[in-house]
Design an enzyme around this catalytic site. Structure first.
Site, mmCIF file in Angstrom:
data_model
loop_
_atom_site.group_PDB
_atom_site.id
_atom_site.type_symbol
_atom_site.label_atom_id
_atom_site.label_comp_id
_atom_site.label_asym_id
_atom_site.label_seq_id
_atom_site.Cartn_x
_atom_site.Cartn_y
_atom_site.Cartn_z
ATOM 1 N N TYR A 61 0.799 -1.235 0.000
ATOM 2 C CA TYR A 61 0.000 0.000 0.000
ATOM 3 C C TYR A 61 0.828 1.280 0.000
ATOM 4 C CZ TYR A 61 -3.856 -3.180 0.999
ATOM 5 O OH TYR A 61 -4.788 -4.181 0.914
ATOM 6 N N HIS A 75 -9.493 2.664 -4.952
ATOM 7 C CA HIS A 75 -8.606 1.682 -4.328
ATOM 8 C C HIS A 75 -7.159 2.042 -4.612
ATOM 9 C CE1 HIS A 75 -11.906 -0.914 -3.287
ATOM 10 N NE2 HIS A 75 -12.385 -0.721 -4.502
HETATM 11 O O1 CA2 Z 1 -6.515 -1.171 -2.467
HETATM 12 C C1 CA2 Z 1 -7.326 -0.701 -1.676
HETATM 13 O O2 CA2 Z 1 -7.435 0.499 -1.466
HETATM 14 C C2 CA2 Z 1 -8.216 -1.647 -0.863
HETATM 15 O O3 CA2 Z 1 -9.480 -1.033 -0.680
HETATM 16 C C3 CA2 Z 1 -7.514 -1.853 0.458
HETATM 17 C C4 CA2 Z 1 -8.253 -2.834 1.364
HETATM 18 C C5 CA2 Z 1 -8.487 -4.150 0.613
HETATM 19 O O4 CA2 Z 1 -9.251 -5.028 1.428
HETATM 20 C C6 CA2 Z 1 -9.201 -3.921 -0.700
HETATM 21 O O5 CA2 Z 1 -9.324 -5.166 -1.361
HETATM 22 C C7 CA2 Z 1 -8.438 -2.969 -1.584
HETATM 23 C C8 CA2 Z 1 -7.432 -3.110 2.623
HETATM 24 C C9 CA2 Z 1 -7.179 -1.867 3.416
HETATM 25 C C10 CA2 Z 1 -6.173 -2.193 4.478
HETATM 26 O O6 CA2 Z 1 -5.296 -1.107 4.582
HETATM 27 C C11 CA2 Z 1 -4.077 -1.334 5.120
HETATM 28 C C12 CA2 Z 1 -3.155 -0.323 5.012
HETATM 29 C C13 CA2 Z 1 -1.895 -0.476 5.495
HETATM 30 C C14 CA2 Z 1 -1.546 -1.641 6.141
HETATM 31 C C15 CA2 Z 1 -2.474 -2.651 6.291
HETATM 32 C C16 CA2 Z 1 -3.748 -2.500 5.791
#
Ligand code: CA2
Length: 158
Positions: free
Chosen positions: A26, A104
């Site tokens: 991310y 996303h």
């Molecule tokens: O890519 C994206 O923005 C998502 O919405 C992120 C979600 C995921 O479940 C989607 O499929 C795609 C996960 C968000 C979790 O965010 C984190 C950020 C940093 C570290 C851990 C988790």
């Protein structure tokens, strides 16, 4: 509703961890930095941004459900994991009668098969995915272009 626009930016569960965990997936930009960048773009476009994050599905549903009465013109939404599970959030998006752009950071279509299904996208005007923090910025620019077109064509309410 006409300019100055008000745009609600909503990020869902775990996105408060951005820049602190899982940088390979991310990136290293924090959510606060993304919000600051959106504020700068908005200031050049007669737009006010209200940016929020919650780990609770009910908060996201309430914020989107109340967006029109709080005179927001549109919504940028990263539903996080609720993208792939939440019929209730889809219902809130459909019921709010505002343009909602799904965002996303990653490209869910290029990840695990369960991420290929988005309930929430079915209620959205459009979707931006895979550009990291720029996804939010592109979504804001797209939403503002859409709102301007609506005004020019006389389709916009209010
Ligand atoms: O890519 C994206 O923005 C998502 O919405 C992120 C979600 C995921 O479940 C989607 O499929 C795609 C996960 C968000 C979790 O965010 C984190 C950020 C940093 C570290 C851990 C988790």
């Amino acid at each position: 509703m006409s300019p100055p626009w008000r745009v609600l930016v909503v990020s869902g569960p775990n996105l408060q961890l951005l820049g602190q965990r899982e940088p390979a997936l991310y990136g290293t930009t924090t959510l606060a930095e993304i919000h600051a960048r959106l504020q700068r773009i908005a200031a050049e476009a007669q737009t006010e941004i209200d940016a929020r994050q919650s780990n609770h599905e009910g908060d996201l549903i309430t914020w989107i459900g109340e967006a029109a009465q709080h005179r927001f013109s549109g919504v940028i939404l990263n539903p996080g994991g609720y993208t792939h599970t939440s019929v209730a959030l889809l219902d809130a998006i459909r019921a709010c009668h505002l343009p909602v752009v799904e965002v996303h950071l990653s490209n869910p279509d290029a990840r695990e098969p369960f991420r290929r299904r988005s309930y929430t996208a079915r209620g959205c005007l459009g979707r931006v995915a895979g550009f990291g923090p720029y996804s939010y910025e592109l979504a804001l620019r797209g939403l503002l272009l859409h709102l301007s077109d609506e005004i020019q064509s006389g389709r916009h309410e209010g």
